[in-house]
Structure formats: structure tokens, C-alpha cells
Design an enzyme around this catalytic site. Sequence first.
Site, PDB file in Angstrom:
ATOM      1  N   GLY A  11       7.507   8.223  25.436  1.00 56.55           N
ATOM      2  CA  GLY A  11       7.510   9.649  25.073  1.00 56.55           C
ATOM      3  C   GLY A  11       7.331  10.508  26.316  1.00 56.55           C
ATOM      4  O   GLY A  11       6.517  10.191  27.180  1.00 56.55           O
ATOM      5  N   ARG A  72      12.762   4.739  24.743  1.00 53.03           N
ATOM      6  CA  ARG A  72      11.934   3.578  24.386  1.00 53.03           C
ATOM      7  C   ARG A  72      12.931   2.424  24.314  1.00 53.03           C
ATOM      8  O   ARG A  72      13.901   2.490  23.564  1.00 53.03           O
ATOM      9  CB  ARG A  72      11.239   3.780  23.052  1.00 53.03           C
ATOM     10  CG  ARG A  72      10.367   5.059  23.012  1.00 53.03           C
ATOM     11  CD  ARG A  72       9.518   5.088  21.762  1.00 53.03           C
ATOM     12  NE  ARG A  72       8.990   6.418  21.448  1.00 53.03           N
ATOM     13  CZ  ARG A  72       7.875   6.932  21.955  1.00 53.03           C
ATOM     14  NH1 ARG A  72       7.162   6.241  22.811  1.00 53.03           N
ATOM     15  NH2 ARG A  72       7.463   8.135  21.598  1.00 53.03           N
ATOM     16  N   ASP A 103       0.872   3.579  27.678  1.00 56.09           N
ATOM     17  CA  ASP A 103       0.461   2.169  27.765  1.00 56.09           C
ATOM     18  C   ASP A 103       1.610   1.171  27.551  1.00 56.09           C
ATOM     19  O   ASP A 103       1.663   0.141  28.216  1.00 56.09           O
ATOM     20  CB  ASP A 103      -0.736   1.868  26.852  1.00 56.09           C
ATOM     21  CG  ASP A 103      -0.472   2.230  25.405  1.00 56.09           C
ATOM     22  OD1 ASP A 103       0.569   2.871  25.119  1.00 56.09           O
ATOM     23  OD2 ASP A 103      -1.312   1.876  24.552  1.00 56.09           O
ATOM     24  N   GLY A 104       2.566   1.508  26.665  1.00 56.01           N
ATOM     25  CA  GLY A 104       3.723   0.613  26.458  1.00 56.01           C
ATOM     26  C   GLY A 104       4.526   0.493  27.742  1.00 56.01           C
ATOM     27  O   GLY A 104       4.944  -0.608  28.147  1.00 56.01           O
ATOM     28  N   THR A 125       1.154  10.792  29.187  1.00 61.80           N
ATOM     29  CA  THR A 125       1.274  10.828  27.723  1.00 61.80           C
ATOM     30  C   THR A 125       0.402  11.946  27.187  1.00 61.80           C
ATOM     31  O   THR A 125      -0.730  12.130  27.664  1.00 61.80           O
ATOM     32  CB  THR A 125       0.879   9.490  27.057  1.00 61.80           C
ATOM     33  OG1 THR A 125       0.691   9.725  25.648  1.00 61.80           O
ATOM     34  CG2 THR A 125      -0.420   8.902  27.590  1.00 61.80           C
ATOM     35  N   ILE A 126       0.928  12.676  26.207  1.00 62.13           N
ATOM     36  CA  ILE A 126       0.104  13.753  25.638  1.00 62.13           C
ATOM     37  C   ILE A 126      -1.074  13.174  24.850  1.00 62.13           C
ATOM     38  O   ILE A 126      -2.035  13.872  24.574  1.00 62.13           O
ATOM     39  CB  ILE A 126       0.929  14.700  24.738  1.00 62.13           C
ATOM     40  CG1 ILE A 126       1.493  13.967  23.518  1.00 62.13           C
ATOM     41  CG2 ILE A 126       1.999  15.423  25.530  1.00 62.13           C
ATOM     42  CD1 ILE A 126       1.949  14.910  22.393  1.00 62.13           C
ATOM     43  N   ASP A 127      -0.993  11.878  24.476  1.00 64.26           N
ATOM     44  CA  ASP A 127      -2.010  11.308  23.577  1.00 64.26           C
ATOM     45  C   ASP A 127      -3.391  11.118  24.227  1.00 64.26           C
ATOM     46  O   ASP A 127      -4.392  11.027  23.536  1.00 64.26           O
ATOM     47  CB  ASP A 127      -1.535   9.953  23.038  1.00 64.26           C
ATOM     48  CG  ASP A 127      -0.252  10.060  22.232  1.00 64.26           C
ATOM     49  OD1 ASP A 127       0.047  11.162  21.738  1.00 64.26           O
ATOM     50  OD2 ASP A 127       0.461   9.042  22.113  1.00 64.26           O
ATOM     51  N   ASP A 129      -4.600   8.444  25.465  1.00 63.21           N
ATOM     52  CA  ASP A 129      -5.150   7.263  24.788  1.00 63.21           C
ATOM     53  C   ASP A 129      -5.338   6.064  25.725  1.00 63.21           C
ATOM     54  O   ASP A 129      -5.431   4.929  25.263  1.00 63.21           O
ATOM     55  CB  ASP A 129      -4.238   6.867  23.607  1.00 63.21           C
ATOM     56  CG  ASP A 129      -2.804   6.593  24.038  1.00 63.21           C
ATOM     57  OD1 ASP A 129      -2.467   6.830  25.209  1.00 63.21           O
ATOM     58  OD2 ASP A 129      -2.009   6.141  23.186  1.00 63.21           O
ATOM     59  N   ARG A 171      -0.875   9.730  18.114  1.00 59.88           N
ATOM     60  CA  ARG A 171      -0.703   8.333  17.698  1.00 59.88           C
ATOM     61  C   ARG A 171      -2.018   7.840  17.088  1.00 59.88           C
ATOM     62  O   ARG A 171      -2.456   8.419  16.113  1.00 59.88           O
ATOM     63  CB  ARG A 171      -0.259   7.467  18.874  1.00 59.88           C
ATOM     64  CG  ARG A 171       0.583   6.269  18.450  1.00 59.88           C
ATOM     65  CD  ARG A 171       1.074   5.508  19.645  1.00 59.88           C
ATOM     66  NE  ARG A 171       2.161   6.168  20.333  1.00 59.88           N
ATOM     67  CZ  ARG A 171       3.448   6.004  20.032  1.00 59.88           C
ATOM     68  NH1 ARG A 171       3.789   5.208  19.070  1.00 59.88           N
ATOM     69  NH2 ARG A 171       4.380   6.632  20.708  1.00 59.88           N
ATOM     70  N   ARG A 252       5.029  18.275  22.673  1.00 60.01           N
ATOM     71  CA  ARG A 252       5.506  17.450  23.794  1.00 60.01           C
ATOM     72  C   ARG A 252       6.247  18.257  24.859  1.00 60.01           C
ATOM     73  O   ARG A 252       6.529  17.733  25.944  1.00 60.01           O
ATOM     74  CB  ARG A 252       6.432  16.355  23.250  1.00 60.01           C
ATOM     75  CG  ARG A 252       5.706  15.237  22.525  1.00 60.01           C
ATOM     76  CD  ARG A 252       5.730  13.945  23.303  1.00 60.01           C
ATOM     77  NE  ARG A 252       7.061  13.415  23.399  1.00 60.01           N
ATOM     78  CZ  ARG A 252       7.624  12.598  22.506  1.00 60.01           C
ATOM     79  NH1 ARG A 252       6.935  12.218  21.444  1.00 60.01           N
ATOM     80  NH2 ARG A 252       8.836  12.157  22.680  1.00 60.01           N
TER      81      ARG A 252
HETATM   82  O1  F6P Z   1       3.081   9.068  22.345  1.00 50.64           O
HETATM   83  C1  F6P Z   1       3.456  10.406  22.240  1.00 50.64           C
HETATM   84  C2  F6P Z   1       3.842  10.746  20.827  1.00 50.64           C
HETATM   85  O2  F6P Z   1       4.243  12.119  20.800  1.00 50.64           O
HETATM   86  C3  F6P Z   1       2.774  10.497  19.764  1.00 50.64           C
HETATM   87  O3  F6P Z   1       1.778  11.465  19.740  1.00 50.64           O
HETATM   88  C4  F6P Z   1       3.613  10.434  18.523  1.00 50.64           C
HETATM   89  O4  F6P Z   1       2.976   9.647  17.538  1.00 50.64           O
HETATM   90  C5  F6P Z   1       4.886   9.781  19.001  1.00 50.64           C
HETATM   91  O5  F6P Z   1       4.926   9.960  20.419  1.00 50.64           O
HETATM   92  C6  F6P Z   1       6.155  10.335  18.420  1.00 50.64           C
HETATM   93  O6  F6P Z   1       7.203   9.568  18.919  1.00 50.64           O
HETATM   94  P1  F6P Z   1       8.749   9.982  18.826  1.00 50.64           P
HETATM   95  O7  F6P Z   1       8.985  11.118  19.776  1.00 50.64           O
HETATM   96  O8  F6P Z   1       9.472   8.752  19.231  1.00 50.64           O
HETATM   97  O9  F6P Z   1       8.977  10.425  17.425  1.00 50.64           O
END
Ligand code: F6P
Length: 319
Positions: A11, A72, A103-104, A125-127, A129, A171, A252
Site C-alpha cells: 500500500g 502487491r 511488513d509484507g 505504511t499509514i498503519d 503497525d 488493518r 492513503r
Molecule cells: O496497509 C495500508 C492499508 O490502507 C490498510 O489500512 C488497509 O486495510 C489496506 O491497506 C487496504 O488495502 P487496499 O488498498 O489493497 O484495498
Amino acid sequence: MKTIGILTSGGDAPGMNAAIRSVVRTSVFNGLKVMGIGHGYNGLLSGEVREMDISSVADIIHRGGTMLRTARCEEFETEDGRKKALNIIEVFGIDGLIILGGDGTFRGAKDLMDLGVPVICIPCTIDNDMGYTDYSIGFMTAIETVVDAISKIRDTSTSHGRANIVEVMGRDCGDIALYSGLAGGAESIIVRETDIGVDEVCKKIIQGRNRGKLHHIIVLAEGIRDPYEVSDEIKDKTGAEVRVTTLGHIQRGGTPTSFDRIMASNMGHKAVELLLNNRSGQALGMKCNAIIDMNLEEALKVEKTFDIDMYNMARTLSI
Ligand code: F6P
């Protein structure tokens, strides 16, 4: 170390561009060639690689997203995929890789490291985490975005005397909910890390109403419960009028805050220095306001802890 590759994966996060700019300009300053890899690990499989110079990163420090694009990539998780990536790294003569993501992405970097590729990772990452660092690039910008939304929602919440649920990303991590809830003065924060649930929220709504309080903002971390189900339960138990806002991908994007730009610039600069000093296999982070680097494998093992003291303080302040 003559040629450095850089990619962004997973992301996107505001501030990635500032980090790319810093990597490219520090490298060029030190006489290194920089190859930008497009669309994360996908670009390593397909050979989406192009040389960058100081002009390639002009006018991006203030832009959200990633000018290298991201993805991804499932194929990279297979042995065949990683072999393909290794081929491209060799074909383009890349001596070290700087990898930006969460982390991924870091786990993918570790796989490359195990195959002998010198890597440095920058947390984006915005999370927020990742346990080994206090902050990841993009988190503080996301908080600003959410707080701005909460303030706007609060205006209409007060006018109508409603309860408003604001569902935020993160997440499995409650940091976005906690920090934005605290800064936005939310009355309730629901995260998976605590057992504070809808009943406590209902009690606060009723107590608040008895004191003449007009609005009630509930920040709900994503993935715990369907926000519309929570809304129905609150309506049933309190009689309050409830509205739901899911902020989604707004969180994001947007221009990165100065904090994120400065952290990204520092980390990009340091990543190149580490490669130049043959100190690969490191993850950059921030601890107590200082930029740190930690062995990548060790960094991946550090579990994220939730700041329960901050959560309890937010509860105290929102009685
Ligand atoms: O890891 C960043 C994030 O925005 C999470 O907060 C969210 O759960 C996920 O990615 C959403 O992923 P995507 O943009 O693939 O829908």
C-alpha cells in the site's frame, strides 16, 4: 557499490516520494547510478527498470502516492518469482536495493537478502503497525487527514445532535484510530486491542445527553465489526440518531506532512549511507525522535505493542 535500485511495494503512503527523492539525490551526490523499479516487486519480475537522475525526482517532495508506482505481488512470494527477480537484478547490474513499504514488503526484502542481495528497508505504511519503529512514513499524514475529517463531521454532528461513527483504516492495528481519536477529541475509540465495546459507547452517549452534550464521535478501527451493524445497535440501545462515515482510501493520499517529509528525507539519506558503508540487511526506523537502523530479521520479529496508557488518557479526556 556502484548501482543502487529502489522500489516501493504494498500500500502506498504519503512521504514515499520524499524518500525516493532523498535516495536518488544522495546516491547521485555520491557518484552512484540509481535504477528506479516500477510497480514494486512486479517490476523486478517484468524488468520495469529505468535509470533515474536528479531531475527525475524534481517536484515530488510534496506529492502523495509514489512516482515509482506500487503493487502487491503474489508471484514474488514463490521461489520461481524470486529467481526471476534475481535475474533482473543481475541483468541491470544492481549492487544493492532500497525497499520502501510495510511488513509484507520487508518480508520480501528478507527473502532477497537470503539470496545474497544487499538490501535496506524503509518503513512506509499509514498503519504504523511495525513494532521496531515508533513511526512509519505516512502515518502522521493519515492522522492529519482523519483529524480534519473528524472536525468536519463534528460540526454537523453537533448541529443535528447525532452520534457519528467514523471508520478508519489500520488493518489489524489501532494506532490510526487511537491517535486520530485523541487529536480529534472523539468521545469513543473502538480498537481490537482493548475490550471497550458498544455498551460503553452507549453508556457514554446517554450520560452525555443527560449533561446536554450535542454530539458523539465514535472512531472505529476497520475490520472489528461492520459499522452499520454498530450503528443499528447504538440506535436500538440509546435511541440516538447515528450516521456512518467510512473514510477509506482518502487516508492513503494527500500531501505529506512536514514530519513525514523530514523523516523520509532522513531515512532515504541514511539508507544510501548504509549501503555505501557495506551495512546492508538493515531496517531503518525512528525511536525517541532519532533515526535508527536495526537488523532486518530482528526488526521483523519485534511485535507491535499498543499504547494502552495513551488510550486510557484519551478515555479520561473524553468523559
Ligand atoms: O496497509 C495500508 C492499508 O490502507 C490498510 O489500512 C488497509 O486495510 C489496506 O491497506 C487496504 O488495502 P487496499 O488498498 O489493497 O484495498
